[in-house]
Every structure is written in structure tokens, then in C-alpha cells.
Scaffold this active site. Structure first.
Site, mmCIF file in Angstrom:
data_model
loop_
_atom_site.group_PDB
_atom_site.id
_atom_site.type_symbol
_atom_site.label_atom_id
_atom_site.label_comp_id
_atom_site.label_asym_id
_atom_site.label_seq_id
_atom_site.Cartn_x
_atom_site.Cartn_y
_atom_site.Cartn_z
ATOM 1 N N ILE A 1 -39.192 24.089 -52.874
ATOM 2 C CA ILE A 1 -39.443 22.804 -52.217
ATOM 3 C C ILE A 1 -38.939 22.801 -50.781
ATOM 4 O O ILE A 1 -39.072 21.822 -50.070
ATOM 5 C CB ILE A 1 -38.815 21.623 -53.001
ATOM 6 C CG1 ILE A 1 -37.338 21.869 -53.270
ATOM 7 C CG2 ILE A 1 -39.570 21.365 -54.273
ATOM 8 C CD1 ILE A 1 -36.639 20.663 -53.874
ATOM 9 N N GLY B 1 -35.294 27.693 -45.411
ATOM 10 C CA GLY B 1 -34.709 27.700 -44.073
ATOM 11 C C GLY B 1 -34.201 29.080 -43.745
ATOM 12 O O GLY B 1 -34.484 30.045 -44.478
ATOM 13 N N LYS C 1 -30.251 26.135 -54.635
ATOM 14 C CA LYS C 1 -30.310 26.710 -53.298
ATOM 15 C C LYS C 1 -29.948 28.182 -53.424
ATOM 16 O O LYS C 1 -28.879 28.518 -53.935
ATOM 17 C CB LYS C 1 -29.297 25.966 -52.440
ATOM 18 C CG LYS C 1 -29.300 26.289 -50.987
ATOM 19 C CD LYS C 1 -28.486 25.194 -50.301
ATOM 20 C CE LYS C 1 -27.938 25.604 -48.963
ATOM 21 N NZ LYS C 1 -27.001 24.576 -48.473
ATOM 22 N N ASP D 1 -21.984 18.375 -39.512
ATOM 23 C CA ASP D 1 -23.431 18.516 -39.301
ATOM 24 C C ASP D 1 -24.184 17.343 -39.948
ATOM 25 O O ASP D 1 -25.100 17.536 -40.734
ATOM 26 C CB ASP D 1 -23.903 19.852 -39.866
ATOM 27 C CG ASP D 1 -25.286 20.235 -39.326
ATOM 28 O OD1 ASP D 1 -25.696 19.654 -38.291
ATOM 29 O OD2 ASP D 1 -25.935 21.098 -39.927
#
Ligand SMILES: *[C@@H]1O[C@H](CO)[C@@H](O)[C@H](O)[C@H]1NC(C)=O
Ligand SMILES: *[C@@H]1O[C@H](CO)[C@@H](O)[C@H](O)[C@H]1NC(C)=O
Ligand SMILES: *[C@@H]1O[C@H](CO)[C@@H](O)[C@H](O)[C@H]1NC(C)=O
Ligand SMILES: *[C@@H]1O[C@H](CO)[C@@H](O)[C@H](O)[C@H]1NC(C)=O
Ligand SMILES: *[C@@H]1O[C@H](CO)[C@@H](O)[C@H](O)[C@H]1NC(C)=O
Ligand SMILES: *[C@@H]1O[C@H](CO)[C@@H](O)[C@H](O)[C@H]1NC(C)=O
Ligand SMILES: *[C@@H]1O[C@H](CO)[C@@H](O)[C@H](O)[C@H]1NC(C)=O
Ligand SMILES: *[C@@H]1O[C@H](CO)[C@@H](O)[C@H](O)[C@H]1NC(C)=O
Ligand SMILES: *[C@@H]1O[C@H](CO)[C@@H](O)[C@H](O)[C@H]1NC(C)=O
Ligand SMILES: *[C@@H]1O[C@H](CO)[C@@H](O)[C@H](O)[C@H]1NC(C)=O
Length: 874
Positions: free
Chosen positions: A690, A693, A712, A815
Site C-alpha cells: 500500500i 519509500g 513495514k 519529523d
């Protein structure tokens, strides 16, 4: 001083300027008034007399100014009383309907020796009423100002006064009994003032010439003094809206021989109405004693009065029947008896002798039929009989009653067919027939009732189909016909009714589809079609109705998908239960709050958990218990397995290095898990990706236990770019260490992680609505209304606040950006992606580590070094 000088100069000017003295006084008065409309512009020095000026009339004999009528000239400022009182013949002064503002000096008009009529009504005057007024006054009208204080007792000395009006001021105190001394008084109006509670002075009975006594809303208490019965010239008596108690005195009624109108409504009068007393009142046209606590029966003597036009006795405790004598009146136009305990039937001749306009006997216990001749006078507009026990058929004669506007026959026992013509009466505005036993069908002649706004016919036995003619009623706002036996299709034309606000057709036998064009009813607020046999799909146009907030389509045969457009509604009630719907539930409704909106649709079972409990109540509890036992066995087996594996691992750790492919040097779980790493690895396929990166890919994995997780998968750390990061712990470990410790509702939960030779896996809870960034920048943006956006901001802030203030040691995310804020199914926000987070151990150390901060360009706190270390965004 200046004025006097001016006057002197004017007077001593040559004879060409020969304005007379009255004229000069008027010009002087004008100077004190503000005249924004220039209404008095023709007042000048050139004329010889002021007699032709606006507002001025002179006495024919003497030539002096006699009447000043300034009414409706928009003048403001103070009343120039002192100047005007110098006019020797001034008899009438009228300032009504202006904007005079100011207070009046106590002796303002005392110098007006000849003044007969003073009218200052409808201005903005305040302060006390001047106590000293000229004895000559015949008329005094100070109504509708802001006068305050008491009514001066000195008014009792105005021995010429015939009319006194102080209505609608802010007067206080009680009514002075001295007013009873003004034997000349014909009109006494003190209504609507803020008086203190007090009685009606019995001295008012001395006002032998009184024709009008208006004391409504004067805070009167106590009984009505019988002495008022001496007012034999009284035409109009209004004591309404006070707190009067006790009986209506016999002497009062019998003494008022000339009375035309008696208003006693909204008091607390009790006892029975005096019977015989009414026989004397040959001129009585109107009697209103409504909203009191009167008991007993309605006197025949009252009903039998020949001139009686209006009889209002509603909201009392009257019993017995309506006397037959009411039929005798030739003037009767209004009869309101609602909210009593009246019984018997209505006199059969009611309406045959007079032009009856309005009949309201609702909330009683009347029975029998509707008198057939009610509308003989051809003037009947209101026929209101609700909440009685009337029965029989609705008389055919009403078909001809073209004057009818409001017909309310609900909650009775009427039966039979409604006369065809009644449906289409031309002035009909409200037709209410609810909860009777009426049958037959709605006549197509209804299209003739072009002003019909409310058609309420629920709870009858109406059958047949809804006629097309309903669609021609352009003013129809409410069409409520539930709980009947209507069949057929809903005519398309109904949905063209642009004023329609409630359409309630539930509990009938309608079939077919909801016609296209339903979007035309822009004002539709309530659509109830429950429990019919309607089918087809739910039109997506329903979502376009801007004010629809009650939608009940339950108990039909609607099929297909639920249109996503329904999400645009903000319904108080949404019920699509008991249909044949399938597919998915629109995300906004796919939650527990709306569970009861989708019950009983076999095709939706998968769309929301708990929608279709296959086992009911008790057995459901049982199955839960069994599930618990099964789980226990599984856990036990799991422990045995783990112990075995551990033993195996220690025994054969030397073999480990030779193994290929996935193997788990570290498998750490932070929460109790319902799945295993093997299962996850099996399910990592390219179909499930889905997001991806620079540092890895993200998979959506549906586990065998039905749970969804996000996985992940990171590449080996060596593939990651930057030395300064490599020199520290890599992103994986930072993230694991940070997240594994945190449990907070606004921080994405890390279920577990594992580390193998060529990849690393992080297993997170799955966030169905993805990242805020995605949502903001794609077409689903419309789902984010402002309250939702606000909630997301608060959630994210709470997550960060937890990291900064409640975690020990504190954590700096470093971040924060919209792609790192993820949304659950109810748009709750959670902070994610801790790849560059820092544990903030102490002030010094922290400052040091901040200098090597990483993050995405544009999202780093100012003052930190820029360092392009791409994170995996998912
Ligand atoms: C008033 O005006 C009329 C004409 O407008 C005139 O005939 C009459 O003489 C005037 N009267 C006085 C008293 O000035
Ligand atoms: C004053 O003028 C108004 C408006 O023209 C009128 O209704 C009222 O009767 C007048 N008052 C008197 C005392 O003549
Ligand atoms: C009366 O009204 C005028 C014009 O609206 C205003 O200028 C003046 O201040 C007011 N006077 C008082 C006492 O309210
Ligand atoms: C008159 O009294 C009312 C009610 O007290 C107040 O609202 C209003 O402002 C007053 N008007 C003037 C002109 O004093
Ligand atoms: C007015 O009537 C009262 C009684 O109500 C009486 O006492 C008083 O003397 C009278 N006043 C005048 C001035 O006549
Ligand atoms: C009349 O009585 C009914 C029931 O007692 C009550 O609901 C209704 O409000 C009353 N009507 C009025 C106008 O007070
Ligand atoms: C209505 O009429 C039926 C007979 O037609 C009777 O049995 C019933 O009691 C009536 N109901 C009421 C509330 O009067
Ligand atoms: C239509 O009904 C409204 C509400 O009663 C009424 O005000 C209006 O006068 C009616 N129009 C006509 C032409 O009858
Ligand atoms: C329908 O009407 C009947 C009698 O008129 C009543 O007994 C019943 O409760 C009503 N049903 C609903 C759902 O209103
Ligand atoms: C919808 O209607 C069904 C019965 O048809 C009822 O059980 C359910 O509670 C209703 N749902 C809502 C939200 O009112």
C-alpha cells in the site's frame, strides 16, 4: 436672553414683516423641534398669520391658533410645551406618532389654559407623567411611551376629563382610587403597564358615564368588584390577562345593560357562570372568559342572546353540553370551547342561522355526528374537532363549503368515505383526518386544493393509490399518510413539490421504486417510507437533499449498494434496516453509532461487525464463553511450543548461522498478539503493497483471525544513504525502541517487530483511512469537514504532548508532517513514523544530539541542520 432679543428685533422690524403673535410663537416652538423631514418648511415670516401652515388650524371666530396636529411628522426632540401654551386659543395639541424623546416637566402644560385635547401617544417620552395638567382637559392620551412612576393622584381633579389613555407605558404603583372621582369619564384605558399587584378600585363603579374600561395586563389581583355592575353605560369591559380570582359576580353581569363586549380571559376566575344574569344583556356581541378555571355548565341564557357573535370559553373546566339555544343567534361567527370537559352532541341546527366562521371544540368529550348545516352561512373557515369522540360519516354538505381553510377532525371515531369534494376545496390550507376509521381513497380532485399546505391522514383505512393530483399542490409542505392501506406506486409528481418538508408514507402497501427526481424536494426534512413493499435501489439523489435529516426506508425490499452520496446528509435518524442491501456501508456510517441503521440486511453482514449476530442473545453469550476456552487452550499450546522452541534454539544454536532465507534473530512483541511472524511473512505479497519509500515497503495484511495490520518492511540498513545516521543506531532500532514503549491512543501502535538477515519487519495496527497527507491531497477531501479537521489537529497535538511531557525520558519526534499522521476508521488521528525520533535524556545531551537532527525538508524545526534523510512514509 438671545431669543428674547431676537423676538424684540423681529417685533421692531418694519411693518412688511407683519406675522402675528401666534405665528411668532409657533416659529419659536419650531426652533426647539428637530424636523428631519422638513415637514414644517412652509412655516415662515412672510405670511401675516400661521393659519395656512402645515399642522395649524385657526379658530374661525377669533383667528387665533386653535388646533395643532403634528401627528406622523417624524419630529423629535422635547415637547415645546411652554412656548405652545402661550397660544391663547390652543384647544387641541396632537403630537401622536412622532419620535419625541425627553422627559416632561411636572408643570409642562399647566399654562395651557384653554387646552381640551392633548395627545402625545406613540412617542419615546420617558420620566414621570406631569402631575399638573390644565383642569380644562377633556382628552388625555399618553399611550405607547416610556412614562414611568405612578399615575398622579391629582388626575382625580380633572373634572372635565372624558378620555384617559395610558396604555403601554412603564407605569408602576397601583390603580389610584381617585380616578373614580372623574364622573365625566367615558373612556379609561390603563392596559399593559408594569403596575404592582393590586385590586380593581371599587370606586371605579362610580364612573357612571363610562363606556370603555380597558384594564388588560394591569397586574390586577383579587376579585372583580361587584360595584362595576353599576356601570350601566359600559359598552366594552376588558379585564383580561390579570390574576383575578373568584366568581364572575352576578351583579356585574346583570348591571351591564348596554354592554357589547366582555373580555375576562387569562385570569384565575372560578365558580360557575351566573345564569339568569345574562338575560339582560341584549346587546352583548362578544363574551370571552377563556383560560380561567370556570366550572359548571354553559348558561343557556348566555347562548340564547340574539346578538351574540363570538363566544370564547376555551381552557376552563366546563361540563355538560352546548345549549341548543346557541342556534338562535343570528350573528354567531365564532365559537371556541376547546379544552373543557363538555359532553353530548353539537346542536343539529348549529350554523343554519348565522354566518359561522370558526368552530373549535377540540379536546372535549363531545360525541355524535358533525351537524350537517354547519356551513349553511357559507362562511365556515375553521372546523376544528380534534380529540373528541365524534363518530359517523363526514357530512356531504361540507363538499360545498368553499370557504373552509382549516379542517381538523383527527383523533375521533369518524368512519366511512370522505366526501369526494372535501379533498379539493379551493381555499383549504390544512386537512387533518388522522386516527379515525375513514376509508376510501384520496380523490384526484385534491388537485383543486391549490393552497393546501398540510395533508395529514395517518392512522385510517385509506386505500387505493396516491393520486397524481397530489403533485399539483405547489404549496404542500407536509404530506403525512402513514399507517393506512395505500397501495400502488408513489407518483413521480410528488417529488416535484418544491415546498415539501415532511413526506411520511410509512406502514402502507406501496410498491415500486422511489421515482427519479426525488432531488427536486429541496426542502425535504423528513422522508419516512418505512414498512412498505418498495424496491429497487436507493436513489443517490437523496444525498443531495440539503436539509434531509430523517430518512427511514426500513422494512422494504430495497436492494443494491448503499449510495456513498448518503454521506452528505447529517441525519438525526437513518434507518435502512430490513431491506436487501448489499456491498459496503459508506465509511462515515460504518461504525457502532449507526449499527441500528443497517440491521436485517443479509448482504451487509460483512460490512460492519456485529450487524448480523448469527446466534441470538443467550447463545451468543455462550459462544463467547467457548471462544474464551478455545483461546485459553491455544495460549497454553503456544506456551508449550515456545518453551519447546527455546529449548531447541539453545540446543542447536550452532546450526543457526547456516540457515538461509528468513530467520528471526530478534522477534520482539510489545503487545499480546493473535498472530505469528510466520503468518505475516506468508502474506507479504506484492498485491498487498500500500505504499513504498526509500527505506522500504508497506503492506496491508489481513490475518486469519480477521485482524488487519500494516507491515513495514525495511531494506538492510546499509542501503540507507547517510553516514551520520548509520553511525548512530539505524532507523529501525530507533523506531522499535521508541514505539515499543509507548501506549497512547494518539500514537500508532507497534504490535511487534522482527529482524532477519536481509530485511526487517515492523508490524503496526492498520489505519484504514491512511495518512492525512493522502486524504488532504486526493478526491476524498470532501470527507474532511471542519469539525473533523479540528479533531484531527487536537488528536495529533495530544499525541505529541504525550511524547514531550508524559514519556520518561521525553521523546522528540523530529519529523511531524501530515504524511506521518494516520487516521483510523473514525478519523481519529495517530502520530506515526518514529524513524528519526530522539530520546531526550537531559538538557545538555539533548542539545548535542539535536545538532544532527534528521527529517524531511520543510518539516524540521527551525535552527536545526538540514539533513536529507528520507523516511518511509506510509
Ligand atoms: C390660505 O391660502 C389660500 C390659498 O392657498 C388663500 O386663498 C387664503 O387667503 C390663505 N389664507 C390666509 C389666512 O392666508
Ligand atoms: C391625533 O392624531 C391621530 C392621528 O391622526 C388621531 O388618530 C388621534 O385621534 C388624534 N388625537 C386627538 C386627541 O384628536
Ligand atoms: C432625541 O433624539 C435625537 C435625534 O434622534 C437625539 O439627537 C437626541 O440625543 C435624543 N435625546 C434624548 C434625550 O434622548
Ligand atoms: C423604553 O423602555 C423599554 C423597556 O424598558 C426600553 O427597551 C427602551 O429602550 C426604552 N426606550 C426609550 C426611548 O427610552
Ligand atoms: C376622590 O375620591 C376619594 C375616594 O376615592 C375621596 O376620598 C377624595 O376626597 C376625592 N377627591 C377629590 C379631590 O374629590
Ligand atoms: C389542551 O389540552 C391538551 C391536553 O390536555 C394540551 O395538550 C393542550 O396543550 C391544551 N391546549 C392549549 C391550547 O393549551
Ligand atoms: C368508535 O366506534 C366504535 C363503533 O363504531 C365503538 O365500538 C368504539 O367504542 C368507538 N370508540 C370510541 C373511542 O368512541
Ligand atoms: C393560503 O393559505 C394561507 C394560510 O392560511 C393564507 O394565509 C392565504 O391567505 C391563503 N391564500 C389564499 C389565496 O387563500
Ligand atoms: C396504526 O393505527 C392503529 C389504529 O388506528 C393503531 O392501533 C396502531 O397503533 C397504529 N400503528 C402505528 C405504527 O402508528
Ligand atoms: C430501524 O428500524 C428497525 C425496525 O424496522 C428497528 O429495529 C431499528 O432500531 C431502527 N433503527 C433506528 C436507528 O432507529
Amino acid at each position: 436672553m438671545l431669543q428674547q432679543l431676537l423676538l424684540f428685533l423681529l417685533l421692531s422690524l418694519p411693518p412688511t414683516l407683519s406675522l402675528n403673535q401666534d405665528g411668532l410663537f409657533l416659529l419659536q416652538a419650531k426652533l426647539q423641534l428637530s424636523d428631519p423631514q422638513n415637514a414644517l418648511s412652509d412655516w415662515n415670516h412672510r405670511d401675516a398669520t400661521p393659519c395656512n401652515w402645515t399642522a395649524v388650524t385657526c379658530d374661525a371666530a377669533t383667528g387665533g391658533v386653535a388646533t395643532l396636529d403634528f401627528s406622523n411628522l417624524q419630529l423629535s426632540g422635547p415637547v415645546p410645551a411652554t412656548t405652545l401654551c402661550r397660544l391663547p386659543s390652543l384647544a387641541s395639541l396632537n403630537f401622536s406618532y412622532n419620535n419625541l424623546n425627553a422627559t416632561l416637566p411636572a408643570a409642562a402644560f399647566s399654562a395651557c389654559a384653554a387646552l381640551l385635547h392633548l395627545d402625545l401617544s406613540q412617542n419615546l417620552l420617558s420620566g414621570a407623567i406631569p402631575a399638573t395638567l390644565p383642569d380644562s382637559l377633556v382628552t388625555l392620551d399618553l399611550s405607547c411611551n416610556n412614562f414611568s412612576g405612578d399615575i398622579p393622584a391629582s388626575f382625580g381633579q380633572l373634572r372635565q376629563l372624558q378620555s384617559l389613555s395610558l396604555v403601554s407605558n412603564l407605569l408602576a404603583g397601583t390603580l389610584p382610587s381617585s380616578l373614580g372621582n372623574i364622573s365625566t369619564l367615558k373612556i379609561l384605558r390603563l392596559a399593559y403597564n408594569t403596575f404592582d399587584a393590586g385590586p380593581i378600585p371599587k370606586e371605579f363603579g362610580n364612573l357612571k358615564n363610562l363606556e370603555e374600561l380597558w384594564l388588560a395586563g394591569c397586574s390586577l389581583v383579587g376579585p372583580i368588584p361587584p360595584s362595576l355592575g353599576r356601570l350601566s353605560n359600559l359598552l366594552n369591559l376588558d379585564l383580561s390577562q390579570n390574576n383575578l380570582v373568584g366568581d364572575i359576580p352576578e351583579q356585574l353581569v346583570s348591571g351591564l345593560r348596554n354592554i357589547v363586549q366582555i373580555e375576562l380571559y387569562e385570569n384565575s376566575l372560578s365558580g360557575a357562570l351566573p345564569r339568569a344574569a345574562f338575560t339582560n344583556l341584549a346587546n352583548l356581541e362578544r363574551f370571552d372568559a377563556s383560560t380561567n378555571e370556570l366550572t359548571g355548565t354553559i348558561p343557556e341564557e348566555l347562548c340564547g342572546l340574539k346578538k351574540l357573535g363570538s363566544l370564547n370559553l376555551y381552557e376552563n373546566k366546563l361540563e355538560g353540553s352546548l345549549p341548543e339555544t346557541i342556534v338562535k343567534s343570528l350573528n354567531l361567527y365564532e365559537l371556541k370551547l376547546f379544552n373543557n370537559s363538555l359532553t353530548g352532541s353539537l346542536p343539529s341546527g348549529l350554523g343554519k342561522n348565522s354566518k359561522l366562521q370558526s368552530l373549535d371544540v377540540s379536546y372535549n368529550r363531545f360525541s355524535g355526528e358533525i351537524p350537517a348545516r354547519l356551513c349553511d352561512g357559507g362562511a365556515l373557515e375553521e372546523l376544528i374537532l380534534i380529540y373528541n369522540s365524534f363518530s359517523g360519516r363526514i357530512p356531504e354538505s361540507l363538499e360545498e363549503c368553499k370557504s373552509l381553510r382549516r379542517v381538523r377532525l383527527g383523533n375521533n371515531n369518524f368512519s366511512g368515505v370522505v366526501p369526494e369534494g372535501l379533498w379539493g376545496l379551493p381555499h383549504l390550507y390544512l386537512l387533518e383526518l388522522v386516527y379515525n376509521s375513514l376509508s376510501g381513497s384520496i380523490s384526484n380532485s385534491i388537485s383543486g386544493a391549490w393552497n393546501l399546505s398540510m395533508l395529514l391522514i395517518s392512522g385510517n383505512k385509506f386505500s387505493g393509490s396516491i393520486p397524481e393530483g397530489v403533485g399539483e399542490l405547489g404549496n404542500l409542505e407536509k404530506f403525512v399518510a402513514n399507517n393506512n392501506s395505500l397501495t400502488g406506486r408513489i407518483p413521480k409528481s410528488v417529488f416535484r413539490l418544491s415546498q415539501l418538508d415532511r413526506l411520511v408514507l410509512g406502514d402502507n402497501q406501496l410498491f415500486g421504486e422511489i421515482p427519479v427526481g426525488v432531488g427536486g424536494c429541496k426542502k425535504l426534512n423528513e422522508l419516512d417510507l418505512a414498512n412498505n413493499r418498495l424496491g429497487g435501489s436507493i436513489p443517490k439523489e437523496l444525498g443531495d437533499l440539503p436539509v434531509l435529516n430523517y430518512l427511514d426506508l426500513s422494512g422494504n425490499q430495497f436492494s443494491g449498494e448503499i449510495p456513498i452520496e448518503l454521506q452528505k446528509l447529517k441525519p438525526d435518524l437513518l434507518n435502512l434496516s430490513n431491506n436487501q442491501l448489499s456491498g459496503v456501508i459508506p465509511p462515515l456510517y460504518a461504525n457502532e453509532n449507526y449499527r441500528k441503521s443497517f440491521l436485517g440486511n443479509p448482504g451487509l453482514c460483512k460490512a460492519l461487525s456485529g450487524l448480523c449476530p448469527s446466534l441470538g442473545g443467550e447463545s451468543e453469550g455462550k459462544s463467547r464463553k467457548y471462544a474464551w476456552i478455545f483461546r485459553f487452550i491455544f495460549v497454553l499450546a503456544g506456551i508449550v511450543l515456545i518453551v519447546g522452541v527455546a529449548w531447541f534454539y539453545f540446543k542447536f544454536r550452532d546450526f543457526k548461522k547456516m540457515k538461509k532465507g528468513f530467520h528471526f534473530s530478534k522477534w520482539r512483541s510489545f503487545h499480546k498478539l493473535g498472530f505469528s511472524e510466520f503468518e505475516i511473512i506468508k502474506l507479504l505479497s506484492e498485491d498487498n503493497v500500500i505504499g513504498s519509500g526509500a527505506s522500504g515497503k508497506v503492506y496491508k495484511v489481513a490475518l486469519s483471525n480477521g485482524e488487519l495490520v500494516a507491515v513495514k518492511k525495511l531494506w538492510r540498513a546499509t542501503k540507507m544513504g547517510n553516514e551520520s545516521v548509520d553511525s548512530e543506531k539505524d532507523g529501525f532500532e530507533v523506531e522499535v525502541e521508541t514505539l515499543g514503549k509507548i501506549r497512547h491512543k494518539n500514537i500508532v501502535r507497534l504490535w511487534c517487530c522482527c529482524n532477519s538477515k536481509d530485511s526487517k519487519l515492523l508490524v503496526y495496527e492498520y489505519m484504514p483511512n491512511g495518512s492525512l497527507a493522502d486524504l488532504l491531497h486526493n478526491s476524498k477531501k470532501s470527507l474532511l469537514d471542519w469539525p473533523t479537521r479540528y479533531k484531527i489537529a487536537i488528536d495529533a497535538a495530544e499525541g505529541l504532548s504525550y511524547l514531550h511531557h508524559d514519556c520518561v525520558p521525553s521523546i522528540v519526534h523530529r519529523d511531524v508532517k501530515s504524511s506521518n499522521i494516520l487516521l483510523d476508521d473514525e478519523f481519529g488521528a495517530k502520530v506515526a513514523d518514529f524513524g528519526v525520533a530522539k530520546i531526550f535524556k537531559g538538557a545538555n545531551q539533548g542539545a548535542e544530539s539535536m545538532s544532527v537532527i534528521a527529517g524531511s525538508y520543510g518539516y524540521i524545526a527551525p535552527g536545526t541542520t538540514l539533513n536529507l534523510n528520507y523516511q518511509t512514509n506510509f
